[in-house]
Scaffold this motif. Sequence first.
Motif, PDB file in Angstrom:
ATOM      1  N   MET A  23       0.857  -1.173   0.000  1.00  0.00           N
ATOM      2  CA  MET A  23       0.000   0.000   0.000  1.00  0.00           C
ATOM      3  C   MET A  23       0.900   1.232   0.000  1.00  0.00           C
ATOM      4  O   MET A  23       1.945   1.243   0.652  1.00  0.00           O
ATOM      5  CB  MET A  23      -0.888  -0.003   1.252  1.00  0.00           C
ATOM      6  N   LEU A  24       0.503   2.260  -0.749  1.00  0.00           N
ATOM      7  CA  LEU A  24       1.249   3.500  -0.782  1.00  0.00           C
ATOM      8  C   LEU A  24       0.559   4.478   0.159  1.00  0.00           C
ATOM      9  O   LEU A  24      -0.626   4.765  -0.003  1.00  0.00           O
ATOM     10  CB  LEU A  24       1.271   4.053  -2.213  1.00  0.00           C
ATOM     11  N   ILE A  25       1.286   4.951   1.182  1.00  0.00           N
ATOM     12  CA  ILE A  25       0.696   5.868   2.158  1.00  0.00           C
ATOM     13  C   ILE A  25       1.530   7.148   2.233  1.00  0.00           C
ATOM     14  O   ILE A  25       2.715   7.150   1.922  1.00  0.00           O
ATOM     15  CB  ILE A  25       0.597   5.228   3.556  1.00  0.00           C
ATOM     16  N   ALA A  26       0.896   8.238   2.640  1.00  0.00           N
ATOM     17  CA  ALA A  26       1.599   9.505   2.838  1.00  0.00           C
ATOM     18  C   ALA A  26       2.004   9.600   4.301  1.00  0.00           C
ATOM     19  O   ALA A  26       1.161   9.513   5.190  1.00  0.00           O
ATOM     20  CB  ALA A  26       0.711  10.676   2.447  1.00  0.00           C
ATOM     21  N   VAL A  27       3.304   9.760   4.548  1.00  0.00           N
ATOM     22  CA  VAL A  27       3.836   9.858   5.898  1.00  0.00           C
ATOM     23  C   VAL A  27       4.278  11.299   6.119  1.00  0.00           C
ATOM     24  O   VAL A  27       5.127  11.817   5.395  1.00  0.00           O
ATOM     25  CB  VAL A  27       5.041   8.903   6.088  1.00  0.00           C
ATOM     26  N   GLU A  28       3.674  11.957   7.118  1.00  0.00           N
ATOM     27  CA  GLU A  28       4.017  13.355   7.399  1.00  0.00           C
ATOM     28  C   GLU A  28       5.452  13.444   7.899  1.00  0.00           C
ATOM     29  O   GLU A  28       5.899  12.624   8.706  1.00  0.00           O
ATOM     30  CB  GLU A  28       3.058  13.917   8.449  1.00  0.00           C
ATOM     31  N   LEU A  29       6.176  14.448   7.417  1.00  0.00           N
ATOM     32  CA  LEU A  29       7.577  14.628   7.785  1.00  0.00           C
ATOM     33  C   LEU A  29       7.702  15.369   9.110  1.00  0.00           C
ATOM     34  O   LEU A  29       6.790  16.093   9.520  1.00  0.00           O
ATOM     35  CB  LEU A  29       8.292  15.410   6.680  1.00  0.00           C
ATOM     36  N   ASP A  30       8.870  15.223   9.755  1.00  0.00           N
ATOM     37  CA  ASP A  30       9.064  15.890  11.042  1.00  0.00           C
ATOM     38  C   ASP A  30       9.277  17.392  10.851  1.00  0.00           C
ATOM     39  O   ASP A  30       9.391  17.887   9.729  1.00  0.00           O
ATOM     40  CB  ASP A  30      10.209  15.247  11.826  1.00  0.00           C
ATOM     41  N   GLU A  31       9.316  18.122  11.954  1.00  0.00           N
ATOM     42  CA  GLU A  31       9.353  19.590  11.921  1.00  0.00           C
ATOM     43  C   GLU A  31      10.557  20.144  11.159  1.00  0.00           C
ATOM     44  O   GLU A  31      10.457  21.154  10.473  1.00  0.00           O
ATOM     45  CB  GLU A  31       9.328  20.161  13.340  1.00  0.00           C
ATOM     46  N   ARG A  32      11.709  19.495  11.293  1.00  0.00           N
ATOM     47  CA  ARG A  32      12.909  19.966  10.598  1.00  0.00           C
ATOM     48  C   ARG A  32      12.685  19.995   9.095  1.00  0.00           C
ATOM     49  O   ARG A  32      13.000  20.959   8.405  1.00  0.00           O
ATOM     50  CB  ARG A  32      14.086  19.062  10.948  1.00  0.00           C
ATOM     51  N   TYR A  33      12.096  18.922   8.562  1.00  0.00           N
ATOM     52  CA  TYR A  33      11.834  18.849   7.128  1.00  0.00           C
ATOM     53  C   TYR A  33      10.689  19.780   6.720  1.00  0.00           C
ATOM     54  O   TYR A  33      10.693  20.325   5.621  1.00  0.00           O
ATOM     55  CB  TYR A  33      11.545  17.416   6.697  1.00  0.00           C
ATOM     56  N   GLN A  34       9.718  19.976   7.613  1.00  0.00           N
ATOM     57  CA  GLN A  34       8.633  20.917   7.315  1.00  0.00           C
ATOM     58  C   GLN A  34       9.219  22.302   7.059  1.00  0.00           C
ATOM     59  O   GLN A  34       8.883  22.972   6.076  1.00  0.00           O
ATOM     60  CB  GLN A  34       7.618  20.993   8.472  1.00  0.00           C
ATOM     61  N   ARG A  35      10.122  22.739   7.933  1.00  0.00           N
ATOM     62  CA  ARG A  35      10.751  24.071   7.787  1.00  0.00           C
ATOM     63  C   ARG A  35      11.606  24.135   6.520  1.00  0.00           C
ATOM     64  O   ARG A  35      11.549  25.111   5.774  1.00  0.00           O
ATOM     65  CB  ARG A  35      11.586  24.408   9.019  1.00  0.00           C
ATOM     66  N   LEU A  36      12.400  23.108   6.285  1.00  0.00           N
ATOM     67  CA  LEU A  36      13.266  23.062   5.113  1.00  0.00           C
ATOM     68  C   LEU A  36      12.449  23.176   3.826  1.00  0.00           C
ATOM     69  O   LEU A  36      12.759  23.989   2.943  1.00  0.00           O
ATOM     70  CB  LEU A  36      14.072  21.756   5.098  1.00  0.00           C
ATOM     71  N   LEU A  37      11.385  22.412   3.724  1.00  0.00           N
ATOM     72  CA  LEU A  37      10.570  22.420   2.508  1.00  0.00           C
ATOM     73  C   LEU A  37       9.760  23.705   2.364  1.00  0.00           C
ATOM     74  O   LEU A  37       9.592  24.207   1.252  1.00  0.00           O
ATOM     75  CB  LEU A  37       9.672  21.188   2.466  1.00  0.00           C
ATOM     76  N   ASP A  38       9.276  24.259   3.474  1.00  0.00           N
ATOM     77  CA  ASP A  38       8.568  25.551   3.406  1.00  0.00           C
ATOM     78  C   ASP A  38       9.502  26.648   2.904  1.00  0.00           C
ATOM     79  O   ASP A  38       9.127  27.462   2.061  1.00  0.00           O
ATOM     80  CB  ASP A  38       7.982  25.932   4.765  1.00  0.00           C
ATOM     81  N   GLU A  39      10.728  26.679   3.420  1.00  0.00           N
ATOM     82  CA  GLU A  39      11.710  27.676   2.982  1.00  0.00           C
ATOM     83  C   GLU A  39      12.052  27.485   1.504  1.00  0.00           C
ATOM     84  O   GLU A  39      12.172  28.450   0.750  1.00  0.00           O
ATOM     85  CB  GLU A  39      12.963  27.598   3.848  1.00  0.00           C
ATOM     86  N   ALA A  40      12.208  26.246   1.084  1.00  0.00           N
ATOM     87  CA  ALA A  40      12.511  25.972  -0.323  1.00  0.00           C
ATOM     88  C   ALA A  40      11.357  26.405  -1.216  1.00  0.00           C
ATOM     89  O   ALA A  40      11.574  27.010  -2.273  1.00  0.00           O
ATOM     90  CB  ALA A  40      12.808  24.491  -0.524  1.00  0.00           C
TER      91      ALA A  40
END
Length: 90
Positions: free
Chosen positions: A36-53
């Motif tokens: 099964m393919l599921i979406a796994v939420e990333l941790d806060e560090r990656y949330q900030r990194l991707l938002d900045e990008a």
Amino acid sequence: MAYDGELVKMANGRWARFQRCQVYRPGVDDAGETMMLIAVELDERYQRLLDEAADSLADYRQRGIVVQATLDDGAQRLTLQPELQSSAVN
């Protein structure tokens, strides 16, 4: 259709990565063979990194600059660099 490893921004504004997982059903002959393919939420560090990008990419696009985003193999650093414009061949 999503693919394994794809990054997505969900409706709630959080980032997730699609990941293929095995499904185990006790008492079923094919237990563990179903994927099964599921979406796994990333941790806060990656949330900030991707938002900045995403903010940086939007800023570049707004100025008409085409950039390429590259995430290193260890997923520790994201690099933005201008894409090379291919010249037209006559």
